[in-house]
Write a protein that holds these residues in place. Structure first.
Motif, PDB file in Angstrom:
ATOM      1  N   VAL A   1     -49.937 -37.020 -10.785  1.00 53.12           N
ATOM      2  CA  VAL A   1     -48.913 -36.552  -9.846  1.00 53.12           C
ATOM      3  C   VAL A   1     -49.560 -35.706  -8.749  1.00 53.12           C
ATOM      4  N   GLY A   2     -50.465 -34.810  -9.176  1.00 53.03           N
ATOM      5  CA  GLY A   2     -51.119 -33.938  -8.199  1.00 53.03           C
ATOM      6  C   GLY A   2     -51.945 -34.719  -7.198  1.00 53.03           C
ATOM      7  N   LEU A   3     -52.753 -35.619  -7.710  1.00 54.59           N
ATOM      8  CA  LEU A   3     -53.643 -36.380  -6.812  1.00 54.59           C
ATOM      9  C   LEU A   3     -52.818 -37.283  -5.892  1.00 54.59           C
ATOM     10  N   THR A   4     -51.771 -37.878  -6.437  1.00 57.79           N
ATOM     11  CA  THR A   4     -50.919 -38.736  -5.620  1.00 57.79           C
ATOM     12  C   THR A   4     -50.301 -37.937  -4.480  1.00 57.79           C
ATOM     13  N   ALA A   5     -49.796 -36.752  -4.813  1.00 57.80           N
ATOM     14  CA  ALA A   5     -49.186 -35.918  -3.773  1.00 57.80           C
ATOM     15  C   ALA A   5     -50.203 -35.581  -2.693  1.00 57.80           C
ATOM     16  N   ILE A   6     -51.405 -35.198  -3.116  1.00 58.99           N
ATOM     17  CA  ILE A   6     -52.435 -34.829  -2.146  1.00 58.99           C
ATOM     18  C   ILE A   6     -52.808 -36.031  -1.271  1.00 58.99           C
ATOM     19  N   LEU A   7     -53.015 -37.168  -1.921  1.00 57.69           N
ATOM     20  CA  LEU A   7     -53.441 -38.351  -1.163  1.00 57.69           C
ATOM     21  C   LEU A   7     -52.344 -38.823  -0.213  1.00 57.69           C
ATOM     22  N   LEU A   8     -51.099 -38.801  -0.684  1.00 52.39           N
ATOM     23  CA  LEU A   8     -50.022 -39.258   0.190  1.00 52.39           C
ATOM     24  C   LEU A   8     -49.852 -38.318   1.369  1.00 52.39           C
TER      25      LEU A   8
ATOM     26  N   GLY B   1     -55.766 -45.698   1.931  1.00 51.26           N
ATOM     27  CA  GLY B   1     -56.874 -46.606   1.623  1.00 51.26           C
ATOM     28  C   GLY B   1     -58.014 -46.549   2.619  1.00 51.26           C
ATOM     29  N   GLN B   2     -57.677 -46.423   3.916  1.00 53.19           N
ATOM     30  CA  GLN B   2     -58.727 -46.495   4.945  1.00 53.19           C
ATOM     31  C   GLN B   2     -59.388 -45.148   5.166  1.00 53.19           C
ATOM     32  N   ASN B   3     -58.883 -44.127   4.481  1.00 58.45           N
ATOM     33  CA  ASN B   3     -59.324 -42.779   4.797  1.00 58.45           C
ATOM     34  C   ASN B   3     -60.378 -42.290   3.803  1.00 58.45           C
ATOM     35  N   THR B   4     -61.615 -42.704   4.040  1.00 55.14           N
ATOM     36  CA  THR B   4     -62.682 -42.399   3.079  1.00 55.14           C
ATOM     37  C   THR B   4     -62.880 -40.902   2.844  1.00 55.14           C
ATOM     38  N   PRO B   5     -62.922 -40.078   3.881  1.00 53.90           N
ATOM     39  CA  PRO B   5     -63.128 -38.645   3.612  1.00 53.90           C
ATOM     40  C   PRO B   5     -62.019 -38.073   2.727  1.00 53.90           C
ATOM     41  N   LEU B   6     -60.789 -38.501   2.975  1.00 55.27           N
ATOM     42  CA  LEU B   6     -59.670 -38.012   2.163  1.00 55.27           C
ATOM     43  C   LEU B   6     -59.831 -38.466   0.714  1.00 55.27           C
ATOM     44  N   LEU B   7     -60.152 -39.739   0.543  1.00 58.87           N
ATOM     45  CA  LEU B   7     -60.296 -40.278  -0.811  1.00 58.87           C
ATOM     46  C   LEU B   7     -61.418 -39.568  -1.555  1.00 58.87           C
ATOM     47  N   VAL B   8     -62.580 -39.546  -0.920  1.00 63.01           N
ATOM     48  CA  VAL B   8     -63.742 -38.941  -1.572  1.00 63.01           C
ATOM     49  C   VAL B   8     -63.489 -37.458  -1.820  1.00 63.01           C
ATOM     50  N   GLY B   9     -62.979 -36.782  -0.798  1.00 64.48           N
ATOM     51  CA  GLY B   9     -62.728 -35.344  -0.920  1.00 64.48           C
ATOM     52  C   GLY B   9     -61.755 -35.033  -2.037  1.00 64.48           C
ATOM     53  N   SER B  10     -60.646 -35.770  -2.093  1.00 67.31           N
ATOM     54  CA  SER B  10     -59.626 -35.477  -3.103  1.00 67.31           C
ATOM     55  C   SER B  10     -60.153 -35.758  -4.504  1.00 67.31           C
ATOM     56  N   ILE B  11     -60.872 -36.866  -4.639  1.00 66.47           N
ATOM     57  CA  ILE B  11     -61.335 -37.232  -5.977  1.00 66.47           C
ATOM     58  C   ILE B  11     -62.442 -36.281  -6.431  1.00 66.47           C
ATOM     59  N   VAL B  12     -63.364 -35.995  -5.525  1.00 70.64           N
ATOM     60  CA  VAL B  12     -64.414 -35.030  -5.878  1.00 70.64           C
ATOM     61  C   VAL B  12     -63.774 -33.675  -6.187  1.00 70.64           C
ATOM     62  N   GLY B  13     -62.792 -33.304  -5.373  1.00 66.34           N
ATOM     63  CA  GLY B  13     -62.088 -32.037  -5.608  1.00 66.34           C
ATOM     64  C   GLY B  13     -61.398 -32.029  -6.957  1.00 66.34           C
ATOM     65  N   MET B  14     -60.728 -33.140  -7.269  1.00 62.41           N
ATOM     66  CA  MET B  14     -59.991 -33.209  -8.531  1.00 62.41           C
ATOM     67  C   MET B  14     -60.946 -33.117  -9.720  1.00 62.41           C
TER      68      MET B  14
END
Ligand SMILES: Nc1ncnc2c1ncn2[C@@H]1O[C@H](COP(=O)(O)OP(=O)(O)O)[C@@H](O)[C@H]1O
Ligand SMILES: [Mg+2]
Lengths: 230, 471
Positions: B30-37, B431-444
């Motif tokens: 839920v947290g990661l989804t909220a952040i990514l969205l 999907g197209q936002n690599t910094p967001l994806l990488v940042g959020s996942i590394v952060g999580m």
């Protein structure tokens, strides 16, 4: 080489204001290749003594030499490695890892010792065979009876061929008959493999199987004797 | 212990209490989804704004020094007369030419537009531009946005053709003539002067005189003909008669109510008359925003060496459109707040899960230590579990976020941003936002590891005999 030698070993527990002297200047030598039984009533200091011998606790005073090594000055990591190499443990509550199969539980000390896979397989199979559980290697501890679990624990304690195996009241959670068969198994394996086993118990039946006996009461060794068989 | 055995042990321990592991995973998902969205939504808004600004005014603009801050209402004092030479120099520069999509001049002017047939007049902010070039700029879409920019129909239309904002059309009572959709004509109060139906009734004398002069040379008045009054370089008023060929919704209402676009030549005639025509800006549009630093450096050097006497300055689109930076900051602080909130929740959830696991498995910890596992081994075991939890949670959160993003992007939901006069599609760029994806996942995963650190440390520090006695 003597597997265990204690000199004037004392251990005091601090309970709030009260001090409990669990061991009081105990000196003890255990001969190699024996099945030694430490007997004494509950609270006499058997567990404390085995903990010191097993290098999982440190004495307040005195000297502990295990497998020819004075363990006092060793660091925590060095002691861990030392135990992994030289000592095997059997517990009253079996203490198997519930998420591992019997096979994997037995294999665990070999993983710690970085033994090669083929050698690991050979040794685990050998031990499973030796404790009569060749068919139960895939079972989780939860699927085994108390006696079977303790057999797995015995196999785990022996698999890395330690100099010394310590068993603190290994039959206390087993019925009399199962307990007797466990003691018999330990004794057999001790003789076959030439390992030194030290068992604590307040059960006279266990004591009857001993090559050597140590009697302890209130933190003092009150008697010790060698059986003729040894 | 080897990595495979460690990982397998960690995984089995996680599966041991499925309900608890699932609850923890759910919090992470839920947290990661909220952040990514939210991050995807933010990215879409910022890319959208950037696209709009770059389409309208380019990445970089050359202006006379001080024009941006002080000269907005004074095109005469801040004109660049040499603009043709400058543009030619840019187009022939070996470094700049491959970077630049378009380099085009524009002239901004303020004035008053009057529909004297209806007896109304309004202030306007007009821009004179080269229609073909500025239309090419409108096609810029490096981020694959849903573009709302339509080419100006000025290209090929007469020299006096203009396009105005739909808000201005409404104020000038041109809605019906121009068939502006959703355009409510001004109400009775605003209509008061118009009802008199007097030609040129509201216009001052001198304006009428100028207007008459212009009209003499123009074809007969159509209903969409308006007059535009502006101050010339000499300070005297000048009037042009213009034909409104289209009203265009400009999005932001404040602009929509003022906007007028005309041919550069027409604007120059209004301001400079027969004098030397100048422009207030040269816009440069690049292929990619990332090329800005390189283009800017080369451009500065070029202007310095080729036009040392012109007091020019370079402005990027962020400076030209402060709203971009403000929106970025606002969305950034909101994103930071949401991310922090979720980070803290996940931190405590996982911390709690790991602490409970350590407590439940105290005897096991004592056993492993007795058998010869080092303190660091215990720590590694729990950190490995946390890492696994973090990895699974991140993967599940990612899949969940991408799924919901897909649903949102295909739902056709719209939203009217504050101050805008029409609705935008709600889109999220996950999907197209690599910094967001990488940042959020590394952060999580980082938060997972951080929250497991204390419980793992506590587990490692347990005394063996105490742990074993723990029944
Ligand atoms: N952690 C402890 N804290 C306080 N007292 C302890 C602790 N462990 C053991 N004792 C005390 O030390 C004495 C010896 O205990 P123990 O070695 O467990 O005896 P046994 O194993 O023979 O039953 C007992 O009086 C017991 O209450
Ligand atoms: Mg005891």
């Amino acid at each position: 080489m003597q597997p265990v030698s204690l000199r004037n070993v004392s251990k005091v527990y601090h309970l709030d204001a009260v001090e409990v002297a669990a061991l009081n200047a105990v000196s003890l030598d255990i001969e190699a290749g024996r099945f030694t039984v430490i007997s004494g009533p509950s609270g006499s200091g058997k567990t404390t003594l085995l903990n010191l011998i097993g290098c999982i606790d440190r004495p307040d005073r005195g000297e502990v030499v295990v497998a020819g090594q004075a363990v006092q000055a060793m660091t925590d990591d060095a002691l861990s490695d030392f135990r992994a190499r030289h000592i095997g443990f059997v517990f009253q509550n079996f203490n198997l890892l519930p998420v591992l199969s019997a096979y994997e539980n037995i294999e665990y000390p070999l993983l710690l010792g970085k033994v090669a896979p083929a050698e690991r397989r050979r040794r685990v199979r050998d031990l499973l065979d030796a404790v009569g559980l060749a068919e139960r290697g895939d079972s989780r501890p939860g699927q085994l009876s108390g006696g079977q679990r303790q057999r797995v624990a015995i196999a785990r304690a022996l698999v890395h061929a330690p100099a010394l195996v310590l068993a603190d009241e290994p039959t206390a959670n087993l019925d009399r008959q199962t307990g007797a068969s466990i003691i018999a198994l330990m004794h057999t394996l001790q003789q076959e493999r030439g390992v030194s086993i030290v068992v604590s118990s307040h059960d006279p039946h266990v004591q009857a199987a001993a090559d050597a006996s140590v009697f302890i009461r209130d933190g003092l060794i009150v008697a010790s004797k060698e059986e003729a068989a040894a | 212990m080897n990595a495979r055995a460690l990982l397998s042990l960690a995984l089995r321990n996680l599966l041991r209490n499925r309900r608890r592991s699932l609850a923890t995973l759910l919090a992470m998902v839920v947290g990661l989804t909220a952040i990514l969205l939210f991050g995807g939504y933010r990215a879409n808004i910022l890319y959208g704004m950037q696209t709009g600004f770059v389409q309208q005014s380019g990445h970089l603009q050359i202006q006379r020094r001080g024009y941006f801050l002080d000269g907005g209402d004074n095109p005469t004092a801040y004109g660049i007369a040499d603009y043709r030479k400058i543009i030619a120099a840019i187009r022939s520069d070996n470094t700049l030419a491959p970077l630049v999509v378009e380099a085009t001049p524009s002239l901004r002017l303020g004035g008053i537009a009057g529909n004297f047939t209806a007896g109304v007049s309004r202030s306007v902010m007009a821009i004179g531009l080269v229609p073909e070039e500025s239309n090419r700029m409108l096609a810029w879409n490096d981020y694959d946005m849903v573009s709302y920019a339509r080419p100006l129909p000025l290209a090929g239309a007469g020299a006096d053709a203009v396009v105005i904002g739909s808000g201005l059309a409404r104020k000038l009572q041109l809605c019906a003539v121009l068939a502006v959709p959703d355009c409510r004509q001004a109400s009775a109060a605003g209509d008061a002067p118009a009802t008199k139906n007097a030609t040129d009734a509201g216009a001052p004398e001198d304006v009428l005189a100028l207007s008459a002069l212009e009209k003499a040379q123009q074809p007969p008045a159509a209903q969409n003909r308006i007059e535009m009054l502006a101050a010339t370089a000499g300070g005297a008023p000048n009037v042009a008669s213009l034909v409104v060929i289209e009203a265009k919704n400009m999005g932001i209402k404040a602009i929509d109510d003022l906007y007028m676009a005309m041919n550069l030549s027409q604007a120059q005639k209004l301001i400079y008359g027969a004098g030397v025509p100048a422009v207030t800006a040269i816009a440069l549009q690049l292929h990619h925003t990332a090329q800005m630093p390189a283009a800017r450096a080369r451009l500065a050097a070029l202007l310095e060496s080729e036009f040392p006497d012109e007091p020019l300055e370079l402005l990027d689109f962020q400076t030209l459109n402060p709203m971009y930076g403000q929106t970025d900051q606002f969305m950034g602080s909101m994103f930071g707040f949401i991310a922090m909130l979720i980070g803290v929740i996940v931190l405590f959830t996982i911390g709690n899960t790991m602490s409970t696991a350590v407590m439940e498995r105290t005897t096991e910890i004592g056993t492993l230590r007795a058998i010869g596992l080092r303190r660091s081994g215990i720590r590694r075991l729990f950190m490995c579990e946390a890492l696994l939890l973090g990895a699974i949670g991140s993967a599940a959160g990612l899949v969940c976020a991408l799924g919901i993003a897909w649903l949102i992007n295909h739902s056709g939901w719209t939203w009217t941003p504050p101050g805008y006069s029409y609705a935008y599609l709600i889109l999220v760029r996950v999907g197209q936002n690599t910094p967001l994806l990488v940042g959020s996942i590394v952060g999580m995963i980082g938060v997972t590891m951080a929250s497991a650190w204390w419980p793992a440390r506590r587990a490692a520090k347990l005394e063996i005999v105490d742990a074993l006695r723990h029944a």
